[in-house]
Design a protein around this motif. Structure first.
Motif, PDB file in Angstrom:
ATOM      1  N   VAL A 140       0.842  -1.701   0.299  1.00  0.00           N
ATOM      2  CA  VAL A 140      -0.055  -0.299   0.057  1.00  0.00           C
ATOM      3  C   VAL A 140       0.809   1.467   0.001  1.00  0.00           C
ATOM      4  O   VAL A 140       0.851   2.150  -0.765  1.00  0.00           O
ATOM      5  CB  VAL A 140      -0.735   0.181   1.381  1.00  0.00           C
ATOM      6  CG1 VAL A 140      -1.417   1.462   0.863  1.00  0.00           C
ATOM      7  CG2 VAL A 140      -2.397  -0.677   1.413  1.00  0.00           C
ATOM      8  N   ILE A 141       1.453   1.431   0.705  1.00  0.00           N
ATOM      9  CA  ILE A 141       2.836   2.825   0.746  1.00  0.00           C
ATOM     10  C   ILE A 141       3.276   2.543   0.014  1.00  0.00           C
ATOM     11  O   ILE A 141       3.547   3.782  -0.865  1.00  0.00           O
ATOM     12  CB  ILE A 141       3.829   1.969   2.010  1.00  0.00           C
ATOM     13  CG1 ILE A 141       2.968   2.383   3.574  1.00  0.00           C
ATOM     14  CG2 ILE A 141       4.642   3.207   1.783  1.00  0.00           C
ATOM     15  CD1 ILE A 141       3.990   2.208   4.992  1.00  0.00           C
ATOM     16  N   ALA A 142       4.305   1.652  -1.091  1.00  0.00           N
ATOM     17  CA  ALA A 142       4.894   1.556  -2.255  1.00  0.00           C
ATOM     18  C   ALA A 142       4.230   2.108  -3.771  1.00  0.00           C
ATOM     19  O   ALA A 142       4.183   2.816  -4.065  1.00  0.00           O
ATOM     20  CB  ALA A 142       5.608  -0.356  -2.429  1.00  0.00           C
ATOM     21  N   ALA A 143       2.597   1.703  -3.174  1.00  0.00           N
ATOM     22  CA  ALA A 143       1.948   2.257  -4.376  1.00  0.00           C
ATOM     23  C   ALA A 143       1.346   3.354  -4.300  1.00  0.00           C
ATOM     24  O   ALA A 143       2.392   4.519  -5.667  1.00  0.00           O
ATOM     25  CB  ALA A 143       0.541   2.093  -4.669  1.00  0.00           C
ATOM     26  N   ALA A 144       1.493   4.297  -2.656  1.00  0.00           N
ATOM     27  CA  ALA A 144       1.093   5.838  -2.579  1.00  0.00           C
ATOM     28  C   ALA A 144       2.693   6.355  -3.059  1.00  0.00           C
ATOM     29  O   ALA A 144       2.439   7.702  -3.295  1.00  0.00           O
ATOM     30  CB  ALA A 144       1.030   5.912  -0.468  1.00  0.00           C
ATOM     31  N   GLU A 145       3.498   6.138  -2.279  1.00  0.00           N
ATOM     32  CA  GLU A 145       5.141   7.058  -2.806  1.00  0.00           C
ATOM     33  C   GLU A 145       5.212   6.470  -4.060  1.00  0.00           C
ATOM     34  O   GLU A 145       5.989   7.608  -4.491  1.00  0.00           O
ATOM     35  CB  GLU A 145       6.096   6.492  -1.943  1.00  0.00           C
ATOM     36  CG  GLU A 145       5.986   5.950  -0.762  1.00  0.00           C
ATOM     37  CD  GLU A 145       7.012   6.109   0.416  1.00  0.00           C
ATOM     38  OE1 GLU A 145       7.359   5.038  -0.093  1.00  0.00           O
ATOM     39  OE2 GLU A 145       6.922   6.005   2.058  1.00  0.00           O
ATOM     40  N   PHE A 146       4.703   5.848  -4.825  1.00  0.00           N
ATOM     41  CA  PHE A 146       5.786   5.629  -5.910  1.00  0.00           C
ATOM     42  C   PHE A 146       6.670   5.674  -6.576  1.00  0.00           C
ATOM     43  O   PHE A 146       7.658   5.980  -7.334  1.00  0.00           O
ATOM     44  CB  PHE A 146       4.976   6.142  -6.645  1.00  0.00           C
ATOM     45  CG  PHE A 146       4.573   5.782  -8.509  1.00  0.00           C
ATOM     46  CD1 PHE A 146       3.557   4.140  -8.230  1.00  0.00           C
ATOM     47  CD2 PHE A 146       5.058   5.601  -9.493  1.00  0.00           C
ATOM     48  CE1 PHE A 146       2.916   3.009  -9.439  1.00  0.00           C
ATOM     49  CE2 PHE A 146       4.504   5.177 -10.881  1.00  0.00           C
ATOM     50  CZ  PHE A 146       4.009   3.961 -10.595  1.00  0.00           C
ATOM     51  N   ALA A 147       7.957   5.339  -5.369  1.00  0.00           N
ATOM     52  CA  ALA A 147       9.616   5.023  -6.126  1.00  0.00           C
ATOM     53  C   ALA A 147       9.660   3.426  -6.643  1.00  0.00           C
ATOM     54  O   ALA A 147       9.414   2.384  -6.168  1.00  0.00           O
ATOM     55  CB  ALA A 147       9.582   5.969  -4.532  1.00  0.00           C
ATOM     56  N   CYS A 148      10.796   4.125  -7.389  1.00  0.00           N
ATOM     57  CA  CYS A 148      11.226   3.141  -7.779  1.00  0.00           C
ATOM     58  C   CYS A 148      12.507   2.496  -7.120  1.00  0.00           C
ATOM     59  O   CYS A 148      13.036   2.777  -7.295  1.00  0.00           O
ATOM     60  CB  CYS A 148      11.205   3.445  -9.235  1.00  0.00           C
ATOM     61  SG  CYS A 148      12.296   2.173 -10.247  1.00  0.00           S
ATOM     62  N   ASP A 149      11.843   1.305  -6.458  1.00  0.00           N
ATOM     63  CA  ASP A 149      12.569   0.947  -5.809  1.00  0.00           C
ATOM     64  C   ASP A 149      12.950  -1.297  -5.968  1.00  0.00           C
ATOM     65  O   ASP A 149      11.493  -1.374  -5.689  1.00  0.00           O
ATOM     66  CB  ASP A 149      13.341   1.095  -4.734  1.00  0.00           C
ATOM     67  CG  ASP A 149      13.309   0.159  -3.059  1.00  0.00           C
ATOM     68  OD1 ASP A 149      14.438  -0.654  -4.051  1.00  0.00           O
ATOM     69  OD2 ASP A 149      13.851   0.783  -1.659  1.00  0.00           O
ATOM     70  N   PRO A 150      13.110  -0.996  -7.349  1.00  0.00           N
ATOM     71  CA  PRO A 150      13.056  -3.125  -7.303  1.00  0.00           C
ATOM     72  C   PRO A 150      13.815  -3.815  -5.868  1.00  0.00           C
ATOM     73  O   PRO A 150      12.887  -5.339  -6.015  1.00  0.00           O
ATOM     74  CB  PRO A 150      14.393  -3.442  -8.599  1.00  0.00           C
ATOM     75  CG  PRO A 150      14.570  -1.920  -9.442  1.00  0.00           C
ATOM     76  CD  PRO A 150      14.109  -0.728  -8.100  1.00  0.00           C
ATOM     77  N   GLU A 151      14.464  -3.346  -5.524  1.00  0.00           N
ATOM     78  CA  GLU A 151      14.689  -4.105  -3.612  1.00  0.00           C
ATOM     79  C   GLU A 151      13.404  -4.501  -3.031  1.00  0.00           C
ATOM     80  O   GLU A 151      12.876  -5.298  -2.859  1.00  0.00           O
ATOM     81  CB  GLU A 151      15.677  -3.338  -3.493  1.00  0.00           C
ATOM     82  CG  GLU A 151      16.772  -4.390  -2.182  1.00  0.00           C
ATOM     83  CD  GLU A 151      16.479  -5.980  -2.325  1.00  0.00           C
ATOM     84  OE1 GLU A 151      16.313  -6.978  -1.571  1.00  0.00           O
ATOM     85  OE2 GLU A 151      17.222  -6.844  -3.236  1.00  0.00           O
ATOM     86  N   LEU A 152      12.684  -3.144  -2.840  1.00  0.00           N
ATOM     87  CA  LEU A 152      11.803  -2.638  -1.910  1.00  0.00           C
ATOM     88  C   LEU A 152      10.668  -4.022  -2.483  1.00  0.00           C
ATOM     89  O   LEU A 152       9.632  -4.641  -2.386  1.00  0.00           O
ATOM     90  CB  LEU A 152      11.174  -1.345  -1.846  1.00  0.00           C
ATOM     91  CG  LEU A 152      10.524  -1.114  -0.742  1.00  0.00           C
ATOM     92  CD1 LEU A 152      10.819  -1.666   0.177  1.00  0.00           C
ATOM     93  CD2 LEU A 152       9.898  -0.342  -0.778  1.00  0.00           C
ATOM     94  N   SER A 153      10.413  -3.405  -4.394  1.00  0.00           N
ATOM     95  CA  SER A 153       9.185  -4.257  -4.545  1.00  0.00           C
ATOM     96  C   SER A 153       9.508  -5.339  -4.879  1.00  0.00           C
ATOM     97  O   SER A 153       9.113  -6.811  -4.361  1.00  0.00           O
ATOM     98  CB  SER A 153       9.542  -3.762  -6.256  1.00  0.00           C
ATOM     99  OG  SER A 153       8.900  -2.604  -6.051  1.00  0.00           O
ATOM    100  N   ARG A 154      11.067  -6.708  -4.569  1.00  0.00           N
ATOM    101  CA  ARG A 154      11.618  -8.115  -4.883  1.00  0.00           C
ATOM    102  C   ARG A 154      11.009  -8.433  -3.221  1.00  0.00           C
ATOM    103  O   ARG A 154      10.184  -9.755  -2.917  1.00  0.00           O
ATOM    104  CB  ARG A 154      12.876  -8.121  -4.869  1.00  0.00           C
ATOM    105  CG  ARG A 154      12.965  -9.309  -5.258  1.00  0.00           C
ATOM    106  CD  ARG A 154      14.410 -10.121  -5.029  1.00  0.00           C
ATOM    107  NE  ARG A 154      14.911 -10.040  -4.070  1.00  0.00           N
ATOM    108  CZ  ARG A 154      15.049 -10.744  -2.861  1.00  0.00           C
ATOM    109  NH1 ARG A 154      13.900 -11.652  -3.516  1.00  0.00           N
ATOM    110  NH2 ARG A 154      15.536  -9.891  -2.163  1.00  0.00           N
TER     111      ARG A 154
END
Length: 332
Positions: A165-179
């Motif tokens: 939810v936070i990643a969608a709100a911030e929309f910061a490109c961070d492949p490691e966090l997404s992984r």
């Protein structure tokens, strides 16, 4: 064993419907919402891996504990789907209206007091909570030795969803966090922990380390396939809205990797009119889809290698390899 679990869960939900209906016609609505979603289908991936971990570890097929554990995992998944659909504002699941969408429509059609959307979401939240209660009850009936793994699984699911939810709100490109989000939400919850719970019930907790390597790798590949299906499949095939991740500006692992490699992807997915069709074109033209398919294949190889030399029951290493390919190379 999975067929037996289906029979037990269906009978349980019928009994729960009858039990709560005695209070009034509306009392069983949350039970019926759970039952409708479960009866609508689904892949039953988590129960299948739990049962497989149990049998691969030498568990006795007649033990009712593994049936209870399998049902608990499907109930937990039902809770997660109902709540996830609210958070994503998704209107379709398994080819039918989502719980919150269905009951918002009921509210509108009956011209009841208050806001239809909020009513539908309230029903869905309560139905999801009830499914979680049922999940805990069934797992408690399985074996006390799984308490720690069960607690970790539930916590990982919630924290992973929170990070999503936070990643969608911030929309910061961070492949490691997404992984990491993909591993927590999918790798542990979908494959790793169900396998370990099965092995623990069978009395083989020492298999947990190798099952973790297998489960995390195959789970990440599973999530990448899910990301690809959201873009390249359609609602009729998947039973849920296509392109929803893009519309919701979700920072999936696929989108994060693509944004890092292609500035055009970043420009597209950050625009208010983001289109999954256009994103699909960019992923094909840039070769990113092929890169992701290669990475998926590497993850499958890594996971399958981890179990190749395990002291499992005969043929179960091959069976887990087949299961990995089935869940990763699915079309819906």
């Amino acid at each position: 064993m999975l067929e037996q679990a289906e029979q037990v869960i269906d009978k349980f939900l019928v009994n729960e419907h009858d039990r709560w209906s005695a209070l009034g016609a509306n009392a069983a609505i949350p039970v019926d919402a759970i039952a409708d979603l479960i009866r609508a289908g689904g892949k039953r991936i988590r129960p299948a891996f739990c049962v497989s971990g149990y049998l691969a570890a030498g568990g006795e097929p007649e033990d009712p504990a593994i049936i209870s554990a399998a049902i608990a995992l499907e109930m937990l998944h039902t809770c997660a789907l109902i709540h996830d659909d609210v958070m994503d504002a998704s209107v379709r699941r398994r080819g039918a209206p989502t719980v919150h969408a269905e009951h918002a429509a009921v509210h509108r059609d009956n011209h009841w007091q208050g806001e239809s959307r909020r009513y539908g979401e309230s029903v869905a939240i309560l139905a999801g909570d009830l499914a979680l209660i049922y999940a805990d009850d069934f797992m408690a009936a399985a074996a006390p030795t799984v308490n720690r793994a069960w607690g970790e699984l539930r916590a990982e699911l919630i924290i992973g969803q929170h990070l999503d939810v936070i990643a969608a709100a911030e929309f910061a490109c961070d492949p490691e966090l997404s992984r990491q989000i993909a591993v927590v939400k999918s790798g542990h919850y979908t494959i790793h922990r169900p396998l370990v719970i099965g092995a623990i019930i069978a009395g083989r907790p020492e298999l947990a380390t190798a099952f973790r390597t297998y489960g995390v790798a195959i789970g990440e590949a599973f999530q990448l396939r899910d990301d690809l299906l959201d873009i390249f499949s359609d609602t009729e095939t998947t039973g849920k809205p296509a392109g929803l991740d893009v519309e919701q500006h979700k920072m999936t692992l696929l989108v994060s990797l693509a944004m890092q490699r292609d500035p055009a992807v970043r420009e597209l997915v950050t625009s208010p009119s983001a289109s999954s069709a256009r994103l699909g074109e960019l992923l094909l033209d840039s070769g990113i889809r092929d890169e992701v398919e290669t990475h998926i294949a590497q993850l499958v190889e890594k996971g399958c290698t981890a179990i190749s030399d395990l002291p499992l029951e005969p043929n179960w290493s091959d069976e887990l390899v087949d299961m990995a390919h089935a869940v990763v190379y699915r079309n819906k």
